[in-house]
Structures are given as C-alpha cells and as structure tokens.
Design a protein around this motif. Structure first.
Motif, PDB file in Angstrom:
ATOM      1  N   VAL A  43       0.858  -1.190   0.000  1.00 34.27           N
ATOM      2  CA  VAL A  43       0.000   0.000   0.000  1.00 34.27           C
ATOM      3  C   VAL A  43       0.892   1.237   0.000  1.00 34.27           C
ATOM      4  O   VAL A  43       1.750   1.397   0.874  1.00 34.27           O
ATOM      5  CB  VAL A  43      -0.919  -0.004   1.231  1.00 34.27           C
ATOM      6  CG1 VAL A  43      -1.728   1.287   1.301  1.00 34.27           C
ATOM      7  CG2 VAL A  43      -1.847  -1.215   1.198  1.00 34.27           C
ATOM      8  N   PRO A  44       0.721   2.148  -0.970  1.00 30.97           N
ATOM      9  CA  PRO A  44       1.627   3.305  -1.069  1.00 30.97           C
ATOM     10  C   PRO A  44       1.293   4.411  -0.079  1.00 30.97           C
ATOM     11  O   PRO A  44       0.144   4.608   0.317  1.00 30.97           O
ATOM     12  CB  PRO A  44       1.388   3.789  -2.501  1.00 30.97           C
ATOM     13  CG  PRO A  44      -0.043   3.415  -2.787  1.00 30.97           C
ATOM     14  CD  PRO A  44      -0.265   2.107  -2.065  1.00 30.97           C
ATOM     15  N   ALA A  45       2.330   5.134   0.318  1.00 29.51           N
ATOM     16  CA  ALA A  45       2.172   6.287   1.207  1.00 29.51           C
ATOM     17  C   ALA A  45       3.414   7.157   1.053  1.00 29.51           C
ATOM     18  O   ALA A  45       4.368   6.803   0.353  1.00 29.51           O
ATOM     19  CB  ALA A  45       1.977   5.850   2.652  1.00 29.51           C
ATOM     20  N   TRP A  46       3.390   8.317   1.703  1.00 30.13           N
ATOM     21  CA  TRP A  46       4.545   9.219   1.746  1.00 30.13           C
ATOM     22  C   TRP A  46       5.014   9.330   3.189  1.00 30.13           C
ATOM     23  O   TRP A  46       4.208   9.500   4.098  1.00 30.13           O
ATOM     24  CB  TRP A  46       4.173  10.610   1.233  1.00 30.13           C
ATOM     25  CG  TRP A  46       3.749  10.657  -0.193  1.00 30.13           C
ATOM     26  CD1 TRP A  46       2.460  10.705  -0.662  1.00 30.13           C
ATOM     27  CD2 TRP A  46       4.599  10.667  -1.338  1.00 30.13           C
ATOM     28  NE1 TRP A  46       2.463  10.741  -2.037  1.00 30.13           N
ATOM     29  CE2 TRP A  46       3.763  10.719  -2.486  1.00 30.13           C
ATOM     30  CE3 TRP A  46       5.985  10.631  -1.522  1.00 30.13           C
ATOM     31  CZ2 TRP A  46       4.266  10.747  -3.773  1.00 30.13           C
ATOM     32  CZ3 TRP A  46       6.497  10.662  -2.810  1.00 30.13           C
ATOM     33  CH2 TRP A  46       5.640  10.712  -3.925  1.00 30.13           C
ATOM     34  N   LEU A  47       6.329   9.260   3.402  1.00 27.33           N
ATOM     35  CA  LEU A  47       6.908   9.439   4.724  1.00 27.33           C
ATOM     36  C   LEU A  47       7.631  10.777   4.770  1.00 27.33           C
ATOM     37  O   LEU A  47       8.545  11.028   3.983  1.00 27.33           O
ATOM     38  CB  LEU A  47       7.892   8.311   5.050  1.00 27.33           C
ATOM     39  CG  LEU A  47       8.618   8.416   6.399  1.00 27.33           C
ATOM     40  CD1 LEU A  47       7.623   8.305   7.557  1.00 27.33           C
ATOM     41  CD2 LEU A  47       9.701   7.341   6.526  1.00 27.33           C
ATOM     42  N   ARG A 290      -2.049  11.463   7.819  1.00 25.70           N
ATOM     43  CA  ARG A 290      -2.738  12.623   7.254  1.00 25.70           C
ATOM     44  C   ARG A 290      -3.086  12.283   5.809  1.00 25.70           C
ATOM     45  O   ARG A 290      -2.403  11.505   5.159  1.00 25.70           O
ATOM     46  CB  ARG A 290      -1.856  13.878   7.308  1.00 25.70           C
ATOM     47  CG  ARG A 290      -1.373  14.262   8.697  1.00 25.70           C
ATOM     48  CD  ARG A 290      -2.492  14.792   9.562  1.00 25.70           C
ATOM     49  NE  ARG A 290      -1.985  15.409  10.786  1.00 25.70           N
ATOM     50  CZ  ARG A 290      -1.758  14.756  11.921  1.00 25.70           C
ATOM     51  NH1 ARG A 290      -1.974  13.455  11.961  1.00 25.70           N
ATOM     52  NH2 ARG A 290      -1.313  15.380  12.987  1.00 25.70           N
ATOM     53  N   TRP A 291      -4.140  12.905   5.305  1.00 28.17           N
ATOM     54  CA  TRP A 291      -4.552  12.682   3.929  1.00 28.17           C
ATOM     55  C   TRP A 291      -4.696  14.019   3.220  1.00 28.17           C
ATOM     56  O   TRP A 291      -5.328  14.951   3.745  1.00 28.17           O
ATOM     57  CB  TRP A 291      -5.886  11.921   3.887  1.00 28.17           C
ATOM     58  CG  TRP A 291      -5.729  10.496   4.316  1.00 28.17           C
ATOM     59  CD1 TRP A 291      -5.485   9.416   3.525  1.00 28.17           C
ATOM     60  CD2 TRP A 291      -5.787   9.987   5.653  1.00 28.17           C
ATOM     61  NE1 TRP A 291      -5.376   8.266   4.268  1.00 28.17           N
ATOM     62  CE2 TRP A 291      -5.557   8.585   5.577  1.00 28.17           C
ATOM     63  CE3 TRP A 291      -5.992  10.563   6.911  1.00 28.17           C
ATOM     64  CZ2 TRP A 291      -5.547   7.772   6.705  1.00 28.17           C
ATOM     65  CZ3 TRP A 291      -5.970   9.751   8.030  1.00 28.17           C
ATOM     66  CH2 TRP A 291      -5.756   8.373   7.930  1.00 28.17           C
ATOM     67  N   ARG A 305      -4.318  14.247  -4.404  1.00 36.20           N
ATOM     68  CA  ARG A 305      -5.481  14.279  -3.510  1.00 36.20           C
ATOM     69  C   ARG A 305      -5.775  12.863  -3.012  1.00 36.20           C
ATOM     70  O   ARG A 305      -5.843  11.919  -3.773  1.00 36.20           O
ATOM     71  CB  ARG A 305      -6.700  14.843  -4.235  1.00 36.20           C
ATOM     72  CG  ARG A 305      -7.930  14.981  -3.336  1.00 36.20           C
ATOM     73  CD  ARG A 305      -9.129  15.482  -4.120  1.00 36.20           C
ATOM     74  NE  ARG A 305     -10.255  15.757  -3.233  1.00 36.20           N
ATOM     75  CZ  ARG A 305     -11.121  14.833  -2.796  1.00 36.20           C
ATOM     76  NH1 ARG A 305     -10.992  13.569  -3.185  1.00 36.20           N
ATOM     77  NH2 ARG A 305     -12.118  15.180  -1.989  1.00 36.20           N
ATOM     78  N   GLY A 306      -5.914  12.739  -1.689  1.00 41.26           N
ATOM     79  CA  GLY A 306      -6.228  11.441  -1.107  1.00 41.26           C
ATOM     80  C   GLY A 306      -5.024  10.603  -0.747  1.00 41.26           C
ATOM     81  O   GLY A 306      -5.168   9.514  -0.184  1.00 41.26           O
ATOM     82  N   ASP A 307      -3.812  11.074  -1.060  1.00 36.73           N
ATOM     83  CA  ASP A 307      -2.614  10.326  -0.685  1.00 36.73           C
ATOM     84  C   ASP A 307      -2.448  10.311   0.839  1.00 36.73           C
ATOM     85  O   ASP A 307      -2.746  11.304   1.522  1.00 36.73           O
ATOM     86  CB  ASP A 307      -1.356  10.949  -1.304  1.00 36.73           C
ATOM     87  CG  ASP A 307      -1.153  10.528  -2.748  1.00 36.73           C
ATOM     88  OD1 ASP A 307      -1.977   9.747  -3.267  1.00 36.73           O
ATOM     89  OD2 ASP A 307      -0.171  10.987  -3.360  1.00 36.73           O
ATOM     90  N   LEU A 308      -1.949   9.189   1.337  1.00 37.41           N
ATOM     91  CA  LEU A 308      -1.658   9.053   2.766  1.00 37.41           C
ATOM     92  C   LEU A 308      -0.269   9.599   3.062  1.00 37.41           C
ATOM     93  O   LEU A 308       0.712   9.235   2.398  1.00 37.41           O
ATOM     94  CB  LEU A 308      -1.734   7.579   3.171  1.00 37.41           C
ATOM     95  CG  LEU A 308      -1.264   7.212   4.586  1.00 37.41           C
ATOM     96  CD1 LEU A 308      -2.062   7.958   5.655  1.00 37.41           C
ATOM     97  CD2 LEU A 308      -1.363   5.702   4.791  1.00 37.41           C
ATOM     98  N   VAL A 309      -0.184  10.472   4.063  1.00 37.12           N
ATOM     99  CA  VAL A 309       1.080  11.085   4.476  1.00 37.12           C
ATOM    100  C   VAL A 309       1.374  10.651   5.907  1.00 37.12           C
ATOM    101  O   VAL A 309       0.548  10.832   6.810  1.00 37.12           O
ATOM    102  CB  VAL A 309       1.002  12.623   4.383  1.00 37.12           C
ATOM    103  CG1 VAL A 309       2.287  13.253   4.898  1.00 37.12           C
ATOM    104  CG2 VAL A 309       0.723  13.058   2.946  1.00 37.12           C
ATOM    105  N   LEU A 310       2.544  10.053   6.104  1.00 39.37           N
ATOM    106  CA  LEU A 310       2.965   9.569   7.417  1.00 39.37           C
ATOM    107  C   LEU A 310       3.946  10.553   8.042  1.00 39.37           C
ATOM    108  O   LEU A 310       4.821  11.082   7.352  1.00 39.37           O
ATOM    109  CB  LEU A 310       3.623   8.196   7.298  1.00 39.37           C
ATOM    110  CG  LEU A 310       2.829   7.126   6.549  1.00 39.37           C
ATOM    111  CD1 LEU A 310       3.661   5.863   6.397  1.00 39.37           C
ATOM    112  CD2 LEU A 310       1.519   6.828   7.271  1.00 39.37           C
ATOM    113  N   LEU A 311       3.823  10.765   9.326  1.00 37.35           N
ATOM    114  CA  LEU A 311       4.694  11.700  10.031  1.00 37.35           C
ATOM    115  C   LEU A 311       5.897  10.949  10.585  1.00 37.35           C
ATOM    116  O   LEU A 311       5.770  10.141  11.515  1.00 37.35           O
ATOM    117  CB  LEU A 311       3.924  12.374  11.175  1.00 37.35           C
ATOM    118  CG  LEU A 311       2.584  13.022  10.813  1.00 37.35           C
ATOM    119  CD1 LEU A 311       1.967  13.683  12.051  1.00 37.35           C
ATOM    120  CD2 LEU A 311       2.742  14.018   9.686  1.00 37.35           C
ATOM    121  N   GLY A 312       7.070  11.225  10.047  1.00 40.37           N
ATOM    122  CA  GLY A 312       8.299  10.592  10.502  1.00 40.37           C
ATOM    123  C   GLY A 312       8.919  11.375  11.648  1.00 40.37           C
ATOM    124  O   GLY A 312       9.890  12.120  11.443  1.00 40.37           O
TER     125      GLY A 312
END
Length: 409
Positions: A43-47, A290-291, A305-312
C-alpha cells in the motif's frame, strides 16, 4: 536537495529496530525530505522525514487532514489488513475528528487532564511504582520492561481516570494483550471497552474527582460513547509510549557513562536522559496519518489528492538541517517533535501526565535499587520489530536484593 526517482521504501523489516537512525539517513539521502514508502500489502504512502516539512504538514490540518475518508486507496484495502486498527475508517474517537468538533473534543480532554493535581498524580505514581518494585526487589534480578515499565503507566492512568485500584491489574493485562496482538488481543479490547462502559455508567450516577467524571460533566454535548472512545484512546496513547520512554531512558542511563551519577542515587540527570531519548530514541517513531485534501507539493514531491502522508517524527528529530551539536540535547532543548505538532499533537496536559509517570517511575526504581546494573551486554538488547513504536523487548538487570517496603498497595 532535489528528490531522486527510485523504488519506494518498504516501511517494515529489521532495519527499523536495529539501526533506524542510519536507515532514515539513507532514505533522506536517496529520496529527500519526503520519501515514497509502501506499507504492508504494498500500500503506497509518503513518509515525511524533514523537520520543516513535518512542521508544514502538521500546521495545515485543512490541506493535510485527519479525515481518513479522503484516502484514495480504500478500494485496495482488504478487510483483514493488519494496519486497519491504526488507519481505520469512520473511527469515532478524537483521532479522526476534524475541524471545530476536534478542537472542542481536545478542549474537553485537556481540561479534564489539567484538573489532575500534580502532587496527587506523583503520589499515585510513587505508590504503584513501589508496589511493583516490592514484587521484584528481593529477587536480585528482573526484566524492567515486562515486570515494571509495561505495568506502571496503565495502573496510574486507570487510577486518575476513576477506576478502583483492584481493577488495575486486569486492565494492565488487557492493554498489553491488545498491544502484543495474537489470540488475547480481541479479549483485551473487549475487557477494556466493557470496563470503560461500566466506569462511565457508575460515574454518571455518582461523579467523583476523576478524569472520567470531568469529561462526562463537560458542556460541549458529547455522548457517553464518544467519551468512552476518547478515554480508551487516551489510555492506549498514554500507556505504550510512556512504558517505552521509561525503558529507553533506563537503557540510556545504564549504558552511557554520562548518567552514572544518577545510578548512584542522584536525580539531576534523569530529566536530561528522558529529554535525550525524545530526540534520539523517541518511543513514537512514525505516525499515521494525514490525507491530502487536494493535489499539492511537499518537499519537492507531488502529493495527489487522497494520498496518505505519514509523520516521521524520529527522522524529523534527526534532520541535519535543524540539528545542532547532539551534546546540547540534554540542556533542555524541547524543540523535538516527539509529541507531534499542531492541533492534532498530544495535548500538553497529557504530555505532563506522561512525563510525571515516566520520571517518577525511573526515580523510584533508582532510589529502591541504587546498584541496578545491566545483566547482559548492551549488544544483546533487542527492540520491538515495529516502524511505529520503538521500545525494548526486554531490559534484564541485576541488583542487590532488598526487602519490600510493604503496605504500598
């Protein structure tokens, strides 16, 4: 630094519990301040690894929302996805409310926690810490994690929430079963939910001087179910990170010569060790999530839009663009992001409660077991295999057996 195009980083594997500092350094070098990652099931996300970029995300709750309904991957998420308890849909707790309703809920929680007398909180923490040490002090050895750190925070939190002391041990078992997963997780969750429901029913009939009664007595129109959900979130969020804060701080003090004086009975370095842990070895490593509410750019990356953003959080704390000499970290520099930032950060009164429990737990242990020493080489210590929460699986120690104090229960 311009991000380079390369394969997303799996947010799993032993690198996160062996040497995460070096791992985050390599990810930052290869991908920049915002890196593409994949969670379980590809599942893709951004860190977000950059301090400034994380500050930007947490300062804009409209653009980077806590509303999980925005996620553009829901169609690809199976019903048994292991991260659903962390990234769930339509969760009724404060974690996933947004806007004015979130601010009102956060205000209710903060007001209830602010009303806890700090001297009474410390007294209760000392009482439960002494009780736990009484159980092991005569043996001459113990595992600080399993027999102390993982038991103390829940006992204290349950007490200030309004539970009777005799309910504490069962709540500890339930909470730790939930954290450890496996066959006991569901039963643990059910016990916690039923116990919280019974507590709120009792406090509705007969309020007391406790957190649950104060939350029920708020005037913001929250339902009993909403209060129950928030109390369970508060207990979970307050237990494991605080237990890891105790364990990680004691590991530092037992393995670093700078803190030897504290182990001889002094307390002046306990706070410094705890603060250094929040910078260098923070219990909460990464947070979901966050989205993005619309297409945007962050750290040179196009976020759809709608991408999941993870807080590192751990990576941001180590960002070389904002870090100074590591030796200054014990001087009271509290600009770390270990409690988050922005309106969805850990409420300040909750931070104070966690700090009081952790510091009291460490100080009582050092007072009662002044010659405590590590029972294995530092290299033999292992971490929990998780990219989310960083803590030891065990911290075996030895000490001179001492008699129990008794009468602390």
């Amino acid at each position: 630094m311009t991000p380079v195009e390369s394969a997303p980083v799996p947010l799993s594997g032993p690198r996160f519990h062996t040497d995460p500092v070096e791992l985050y350094r390599r990810i930052r070098r290869d991908h920049g301040a915002v890196a593409p990652v994949v969670l379980d099931g590809d599942v893709p996300a951004w860190l977000v690894l950059g301090y400034r970029e994380l500050h930007q995300v947490t300062s804009d709750p409209v653009l980077f929302s806590r509303d999980s309904d925005l996620w553009n991957q829901w169609d690809a998420i199976p019903a048994d996805w292991p991260l659903l308890p962390m990234i769930g849909r339509k969760q009724p707790s404060i974690l996933y409310t947004v806007g004015e309703r979130h601010r009102e809920r956060a205000g209710v929680i903060s007001a209830a926690l602010e009303s806890v007398d700090p001297f009474e909180l410390r007294r209760r923490a000392e009482r439960f810490a002494d009780e736990l040490i009484d159980a092991v002090c005569g043996a001459g050895s113990c595992d600080i994690i399993a027999e102390y750190a993982m038991l103390l925070p829940v006992r204290v939190l349950a007490s200030i929430y309004g539970f009777a002391d005799e309910q504490g041990p069962a709540l500890v078992t339930a909470m730790n079963d939930m954290i450890n997963g496996g066959p006991g997780a569901l039963a643990g969750q059910q016990h916690l939910a039923e116990s919280m429901g019974a507590l709120l029913a009792a406090k509705t009939e007969e309020p007391g001087e406790d957190v649950a009664s104060r939350m029920l007595g708020n005037t913001a129109g929250f339902t009993v179910e909403e209060v129950a959900q928030d109390l369970m979130v508060m207990m979970a969020a307050g237990h494991q990170p605080t237990a890891d804060w105790i364990g990680n701080s004691l590991r530092l003090m037992l393995t670093d010569d700078r803190f030897a004086a504290s182990l001889s009975g002094g307390r002046h370095s306990v706070g410094e060790a705890m603060n250094e842990v929040l910078w260098e070895d923070t219990p909460t490593q990464n947070v979901a999530g966050r989205w993005a509410s619309r297409d945007t750019n962050l750290g040179g990356r196009h976020i759809a839009r709608g991408d999941l953003v993870l807080l590192g959080l751990a990576a941001a704390n180590a960002d070389p663009h904002v870090r100074t000499d590591a030796g200054a970290l014990t001087g009271g520099n509290n600009a770390h992001l270990s409690f988050g930032h922005g309106e969805h950060r850990c409420p300040f009164p909750a931070q104070e409660v966690a700090e009081t429990i952790a510091r009291t737990g460490i100080e009582v242990l050092l007072d009662r077991l002044p010659d405590v020493d590590l029972a294995v080489p530092e290299t033999a210590l292992t971490r929990r295999p998780s990219p989310w929460l960083r803590g030891l699986t065990a911290l075996p120690v030895t000490y001179t057996p001492t008699p129990a104090l008794g009468g602390t229960a």
